[in-house]
Design a protein around this motif. Structure first.
Motif, PDB file in Angstrom:
ATOM      1  N   PRO A 271       4.306  -3.863  -3.852  1.00  0.00           N
ATOM      2  CA  PRO A 271       5.665  -3.398  -3.553  1.00  0.00           C
ATOM      3  C   PRO A 271       5.731  -1.866  -3.524  1.00  0.00           C
ATOM      4  O   PRO A 271       4.989  -1.200  -4.254  1.00  0.00           O
ATOM      5  CB  PRO A 271       6.491  -3.968  -4.714  1.00  0.00           C
TER       6      PRO A 271
ATOM      7  N   THR B 295       7.656   0.145  -4.812  1.00  0.00           N
ATOM      8  CA  THR B 295       8.068   0.779  -6.065  1.00  0.00           C
ATOM      9  C   THR B 295       6.886   1.079  -6.987  1.00  0.00           C
ATOM     10  O   THR B 295       7.033   1.839  -7.951  1.00  0.00           O
ATOM     11  CB  THR B 295       9.050  -0.138  -6.814  1.00  0.00           C
ATOM     12  N   ARG B 296       5.735   0.483  -6.693  1.00  0.00           N
ATOM     13  CA  ARG B 296       4.552   0.724  -7.530  1.00  0.00           C
ATOM     14  C   ARG B 296       3.915   2.061  -7.158  1.00  0.00           C
ATOM     15  O   ARG B 296       3.851   2.429  -5.976  1.00  0.00           O
ATOM     16  CB  ARG B 296       3.523  -0.397  -7.344  1.00  0.00           C
ATOM     17  N   HIS B 297       3.414   2.763  -8.155  1.00  0.00           N
ATOM     18  CA  HIS B 297       2.750   4.049  -7.935  1.00  0.00           C
ATOM     19  C   HIS B 297       1.247   3.852  -8.076  1.00  0.00           C
ATOM     20  O   HIS B 297       0.749   3.484  -9.143  1.00  0.00           O
ATOM     21  CB  HIS B 297       3.235   5.095  -8.941  1.00  0.00           C
TER      22      HIS B 297
ATOM     23  N   GLU C 201       4.270  -0.637 -13.369  1.00  0.00           N
ATOM     24  CA  GLU C 201       4.726   0.235 -12.284  1.00  0.00           C
ATOM     25  C   GLU C 201       3.591   1.095 -11.756  1.00  0.00           C
ATOM     26  O   GLU C 201       3.602   1.511 -10.596  1.00  0.00           O
ATOM     27  CB  GLU C 201       5.869   1.129 -12.767  1.00  0.00           C
TER      28      GLU C 201
END
Length: 269
Positions: free
Chosen positions: A191, A193-195, A165
């Protein structure tokens, strides 16, 4: 969760270790800098202005082994810039520091003091392992040519293999002027949602107020301080000493995507 930020990096290196450093350095990538490249890479104009604005008379110029062949040329360019034609008696003197007391990433205040210098210009990678309160220091990390378009195309080939992630961006210092663009490209490709966060080169304020979060010359992202798994995207030389030390220090980096800006290649492990 417990924090595991390594302490300041000190070395027990001896002069004989410089032989090993030279053998594993990236000197070969700096052999063909043009006249314009030298001005840009060594920040001749900004460095000269910094010296003049500080009213320094004796200035140490510290070069790592990989950049030492340019020391004479850089010294002459800077001395020509800082010479005051209206005050010919106001002489400013530069001193080249090489084969320094510690590793080349460390500011050699001791050698500068031996020459009674009041300022030091440190060229190349800097670890910021200790405060430099005894002398004015300017860090010139170097600016290698841009590589943004090639990086985007190569990253798309391996982006599906990123599994965490959290994504950390780490760069050799002479490519760090591209970091903001690299960050934007990664954010666009992965994506939402990745930090994504960067191991930034520290500002002067960070060095004074948050030195405990600076290691190997980088500000440590919170994910690593909290031991969270992360994918590491590294932009740098193929034999960069920064990458292996970083991975030994932060084993929570579960994968490495290494982009080589010189060869325009990418490798995912």
């Amino acid at each position: 969760m417990s924090q595991s930020v390594p302490g300041p990096f000190f070395t027990t290196a001896t002069p004989t270790d410089h032989v090993h450093e030279e053998e594993t350095s990236n000197a070969g990538y700096f052999k063909s800098l043009s006249e314009n490249d030298i001005y840009s890479f060594f920040e001749i104009d900004n460095t000269s202005e910094w010296i003049k604005n500080g009213k320094h008379k004796r200035i140490a110029l510290q070069f790592p082994d990989s950049l030492l062949p340019y020391s004479e040329r850089v010294t002459r360019l800077i001395e020509n810039k800082i010479r005051d034609s209206e005050a010919p008696d106001d002489i400013k003197k530069t001193f080249v520091l090489a084969d320094t007391s510690y590793r080349s990433c460390c500011v050699d205040e001791v050698a500068a003091a031996h020459a009674d210098c009041t300022a030091l210009v440190h060229f190349g990678e800097a670890c910021h392992s200790a405060p430099t309160d005894k002398i004015d220091v300017k860090f010139v990390l170097g600016n290698m040519p841009t590589f943004i378009d090639e990086f985007e195309a190569q990253l798309k080939k391996v982006v599906a293999q990123l599994s965490s992630e959290n994504i950390i961006v780490l760069m050799d210092s002479c490519f760090a002027h591209e970091q903001n663009q690299i960050f934007d490209i990664i954010k666009d490709i992965v994506p939402p949602t990745r930090h994504v966060s960067c191991a930034n080169l520290p500002s002067e304020k960070s060095l004074k107020e948050h030195r405990e979060n600076v290691y190997l010359g980088r500000e440590i992202p919170s994910h690593l301080r909290e031991n969270l798994p992360a994918d590491l995207i590294f932009c740098g030389f193929p034999n960069s000493p920064l990458l292996p030390v970083w991975l030994l220090s932060y084993p929570s980096c579960v994968t490495v995507t290494h982009y080589n800006p010189i060869e325009k290649t990418i490798q995912h492990e």
